[in-house]
Design a protein around this motif. Structure first.
Motif, PDB file in Angstrom:
ATOM      1  N   ILE A   1      34.843  31.339  40.912  1.00 58.88           N
ATOM      2  CA  ILE A   1      33.808  31.069  41.996  1.00 58.88           C
ATOM      3  C   ILE A   1      33.523  32.180  43.015  1.00 58.88           C
ATOM      4  N   ASN A   2      34.683  32.997  43.180  1.00 54.95           N
ATOM      5  CA  ASN A   2      34.465  34.208  44.043  1.00 54.95           C
ATOM      6  C   ASN A   2      33.644  35.161  43.278  1.00 54.95           C
ATOM      7  N   ALA A   3      33.739  35.083  42.163  1.00 54.65           N
ATOM      8  CA  ALA A   3      33.022  36.252  41.277  1.00 54.65           C
ATOM      9  C   ALA A   3      31.600  35.818  40.818  1.00 54.65           C
ATOM     10  N   VAL A   4      31.436  34.534  40.467  1.00 50.74           N
ATOM     11  CA  VAL A   4      30.156  34.182  39.867  1.00 50.74           C
ATOM     12  C   VAL A   4      29.559  32.784  40.384  1.00 50.74           C
ATOM     13  N   GLY A   5      30.230  32.131  41.267  1.00 51.56           N
ATOM     14  CA  GLY A   5      29.779  30.891  41.731  1.00 51.56           C
ATOM     15  C   GLY A   5      29.990  29.744  40.900  1.00 51.56           C
ATOM     16  N   LYS A   6      29.689  28.500  41.686  1.00 53.19           N
ATOM     17  CA  LYS A   6      29.797  27.216  40.896  1.00 53.19           C
ATOM     18  C   LYS A   6      29.244  27.297  39.435  1.00 53.19           C
ATOM     19  N   GLU A   7      28.204  27.373  39.354  1.00 53.61           N
ATOM     20  CA  GLU A   7      27.218  27.127  38.128  1.00 53.61           C
ATOM     21  C   GLU A   7      27.847  27.444  36.814  1.00 53.61           C
ATOM     22  N   LEU A   8      28.317  28.904  37.029  1.00 53.30           N
ATOM     23  CA  LEU A   8      28.755  29.480  35.992  1.00 53.30           C
ATOM     24  C   LEU A   8      30.179  29.373  35.523  1.00 53.30           C
ATOM     25  N   TYR A   9      30.940  28.714  36.726  1.00 55.26           N
ATOM     26  CA  TYR A   9      32.290  28.411  36.740  1.00 55.26           C
ATOM     27  C   TYR A   9      32.545  27.170  35.898  1.00 55.26           C
ATOM     28  N   GLU A  10      31.343  26.243  36.092  1.00 61.95           N
ATOM     29  CA  GLU A  10      31.315  24.849  35.317  1.00 61.95           C
ATOM     30  C   GLU A  10      31.095  25.131  33.800  1.00 61.95           C
ATOM     31  N   LYS A  11      30.093  26.037  33.705  1.00 60.76           N
ATOM     32  CA  LYS A  11      29.442  26.094  32.401  1.00 60.76           C
ATOM     33  C   LYS A  11      30.704  27.126  31.588  1.00 60.76           C
ATOM     34  N   PHE A  12      31.464  27.727  32.038  1.00 64.11           N
ATOM     35  CA  PHE A  12      32.452  28.627  31.221  1.00 64.11           C
ATOM     36  C   PHE A  12      33.822  28.351  31.418  1.00 64.11           C
TER      37      PHE A  12
ATOM     38  N   SER B   1      46.209  34.304  38.359  1.00 66.28           N
ATOM     39  CA  SER B   1      46.255  35.232  37.291  1.00 66.28           C
ATOM     40  C   SER B   1      45.773  34.610  35.768  1.00 66.28           C
ATOM     41  N   VAL B   2      45.540  33.213  35.753  1.00 69.22           N
ATOM     42  CA  VAL B   2      44.942  32.779  34.536  1.00 69.22           C
ATOM     43  C   VAL B   2      43.723  32.990  33.989  1.00 69.22           C
ATOM     44  N   THR B   3      42.904  32.627  35.199  1.00 69.64           N
ATOM     45  CA  THR B   3      41.357  33.078  34.679  1.00 69.64           C
ATOM     46  C   THR B   3      41.133  34.508  35.114  1.00 69.64           C
ATOM     47  N   ALA B   4      41.888  35.143  35.767  1.00 63.13           N
ATOM     48  CA  ALA B   4      41.731  36.496  36.076  1.00 63.13           C
ATOM     49  C   ALA B   4      41.721  37.316  34.889  1.00 63.13           C
ATOM     50  N   ARG B   5      42.472  36.919  33.726  1.00 66.18           N
ATOM     51  CA  ARG B   5      42.554  37.569  32.453  1.00 66.18           C
ATOM     52  C   ARG B   5      41.398  37.739  32.038  1.00 66.18           C
ATOM     53  N   VAL B   6      40.207  36.980  32.380  1.00 66.27           N
ATOM     54  CA  VAL B   6      38.844  37.011  31.947  1.00 66.27           C
ATOM     55  C   VAL B   6      38.092  37.917  32.849  1.00 66.27           C
ATOM     56  N   PRO B   7      37.624  38.935  32.678  1.00 63.76           N
ATOM     57  CA  PRO B   7      36.786  39.652  33.743  1.00 63.76           C
ATOM     58  C   PRO B   7      35.215  39.349  33.784  1.00 63.76           C
ATOM     59  N   THR B   8      34.559  39.432  34.929  1.00 56.63           N
ATOM     60  CA  THR B   8      33.122  39.507  34.878  1.00 56.63           C
ATOM     61  C   THR B   8      32.367  40.779  34.779  1.00 56.63           C
ATOM     62  N   ARG B   9      31.376  41.042  33.805  1.00 54.91           N
ATOM     63  CA  ARG B   9      30.999  42.464  33.828  1.00 54.91           C
ATOM     64  C   ARG B   9      29.265  42.531  34.139  1.00 54.91           C
ATOM     65  N   THR B  10      28.868  43.356  34.638  1.00 58.43           N
ATOM     66  CA  THR B  10      27.734  43.616  34.677  1.00 58.43           C
ATOM     67  C   THR B  10      26.875  44.481  33.957  1.00 58.43           C
ATOM     68  N   ASN B  11      27.424  44.986  33.013  1.00 56.49           N
ATOM     69  CA  ASN B  11      27.096  45.865  32.021  1.00 56.49           C
ATOM     70  C   ASN B  11      27.164  45.030  30.514  1.00 56.49           C
ATOM     71  N   SER B  12      26.502  45.665  29.397  1.00 57.79           N
ATOM     72  CA  SER B  12      26.710  45.002  28.404  1.00 57.79           C
ATOM     73  C   SER B  12      27.877  45.074  27.329  1.00 57.79           C
ATOM     74  N   ASP B  13      28.640  45.553  27.784  1.00 60.31           N
ATOM     75  CA  ASP B  13      30.240  45.649  27.131  1.00 60.31           C
ATOM     76  C   ASP B  13      30.512  44.222  26.864  1.00 60.31           C
ATOM     77  N   ASP B  14      30.465  43.860  25.506  1.00 61.80           N
ATOM     78  CA  ASP B  14      30.816  42.531  25.004  1.00 61.80           C
ATOM     79  C   ASP B  14      32.130  42.517  24.285  1.00 61.80           C
TER      80      ASP B  14
END
Ligand code: FAD
Ligand code: UDP
Length: 368
Positions: free
Chosen positions: A136-147, A166-179
């Motif tokens: 929620i700190n990184a992307v907010g509630k809506e994306l949190y609920e979706k993913f 540490s659990v969800t911190a394993r999955v980062p958030t990116r603003t580039n298109s590195d997939d």
């Protein structure tokens, strides 16, 4: 008389067996399963397709030491894992990136615009303590609920607010298109198989292997100087401070009479189905075959202990076992289960290499 009795033929035990044997120590390594490799064990199924018995294992590390060490026992096939998530009827990249946002919202934002977009959605959490806070700190509630919320509930049977950051911190958030799922410097799969890599590690005249054996049945009969334990630490001490909780997974395999099943190695299902993800092995192994094999992962509370559950109350119980372990002479604990840590393969290798250095130092001191 063995110098070391090692319990568990996974990465934790095999690395120590190999290192200590190389120093001239006599080793007996024992596993209750009928194979070496621990949870990284892979094999050809009845149709001749290479599968991972305990779910998809993708090797990645930033440690040159670990990569170089394992390279003594295997050649590699370069492989960068990519994961899609099935969300709102579309397949979009996870970790969330520029493409994810543009696909989900039908937009054409640039990298800096996505940064602004996510900042406008994010809700600052201070301090960030739980797995809910992280997202929620990184992307907010809506994306949190979706993913994240549904996937995490399935995987752990816990709300993200009840799990360490540490659990969800394993999955980062990116603003580039590195997939890519991982961004480590070294990303590769053993060229032939994990099992062959383990076979090479353990093929040393000083190493004897005993499979299909619970160590409790033989420990009193096998003369040994020291013991290394890589099974669940609570089981070693007969659950004296209570059971440490683990999550397990029911793996359901299918072989399909088609060349390819899905467009990426793994597809995650955060909000639908009882399984968390489907992996198609041919993406990982690069194997050419007319058929293909996939695995569904259904998380469960019953079964083999695969995942330590990172939360404060479990850490407190573990700390009691750890204290007892430190006070137990001539017994060492290492590995994902031996130290109750949600570790990847490379972290377990690094941990066992560090323990090897510690044991070598102790030996030097004893000999002085
Ligand atoms: P294990 O491999 O669990 O080995 C411990 C061994 O001890 C087992 O073989 C067990 O049978 C044996 N044992 C336990 N008790 C006894 C007993 N009483 N007597 C005899 N033997 C005993 N990591 C990555 O880096 N990349 C990934 O993509 C990845 N994917 C994963 C997917 C899943 C579904 C899971 C569960 C894990 C994944 N991991 C991944 C993590 C990886 O599996 C571990 O980091 C690694 O295998 C741990 O090695 P280990 O030797 O500590 O434990
Ligand atoms: N996670 C999630 N949605 C996803 C991917 C991951 O909620 O699409 C969360 C979930 O809690 C998961 C954790 O992040 O257990 C770590 O994910 P990872 O893919 O690293 O799990 P592993 O491969 O270790 O099972």
């Amino acid at each position: 008389m063995y110098d070391f009795l090692i319990i568990g033929c996974g990465f934790a035990g095999s690395v120590l067996a190999e290192r200590l044997a190389d120093q001239g120590k006599k080793i007996l390594i024992v596993d209750k399963r009928d194979h070496i490799g621990g949870n990284a064990y892979d094999y050809y199924n009845e149709e001749g397709i290479m599968i991972h018995k305990y779910g998809p294992h993708i090797f990645h590390t930033n440690s040159e030491e670990v990569f170089k060490y394992l390279s003594r026992f295997t050649e590699w096939r370069p492989y960068e894992h990519r994961v899609l998530a099935s969300v709102d009827g579309q397949l979009v990249p996870i970790p969330i990136n520029l493409t994810t946002i543009n696909k989900l919202y039908g937009s054409n934002l640039s990298s800096s615009e996505v940064k602004e977009f996510l900042a406008s959605k994010a809700e600052a959490r201070k301090p960030v303590l739980t797995s809910e806070d992280v997202v929620i700190n990184a992307v907010g509630k809506e994306l949190y609920e979706k993913f994240f919320r549904g996937y995490t509930k399935k995987q752990w049977d816990l709300d993200p607010s009840d799990l360490d950051a540490s659990v969800t911190a394993r999955v980062p958030t990116r603003t580039n298109s590195d997939d890519r799922y991982f961004t480590d410097i070294f990303q590769a799969m053993p060229k032939n198989s994990y099992t062959e890599m383990f076979r090479k590690m353990l093929s040393h005249p000083n190493i004897h292997i005993m499979l299909n054996t619970n160590y409790k049945d033989i420990v009193d009969m096998i003369p040994h100087k020291k013991l290394i334990f890589t099974g669940p630490i609570d089981s070693y001490f007969d659950f004296r401070f209570g059971k440490l909780p683990y999550r397990s997974i029911d793996f359901r395999f299918e072989t399909l009479d088609q060349h390819k099943y899905q467009t990426s190695g793994t597809i995650n299902y955060p909000t639908s189905n009882l399984y968390t993800r489907i992996t198609e092995f041919k993406h990982l192994t690069g194997q050419q075959h007319l058929k293909t094999a996939i695995v569904y992962e259904y998380p469960t509370g019953e079964g083999d202990p695969y995942y330590p559950i990172p939360r404060k109350e479990n850490q407190e119980v573990y700390n009691q076992y750890k204290k007892l372990a430190d006070e137990t002479p001539d017994v060492y604990f290492t590995g994902r289960l031996g130290t109750y840590k949600y570790y990847n393969m490379d972290q377990v290798v690094a941990q066992s290499l560090a323990l090897f250095r510690k044991i070598s130092k102790e030996n030097e001191n004893d000999n002085q």
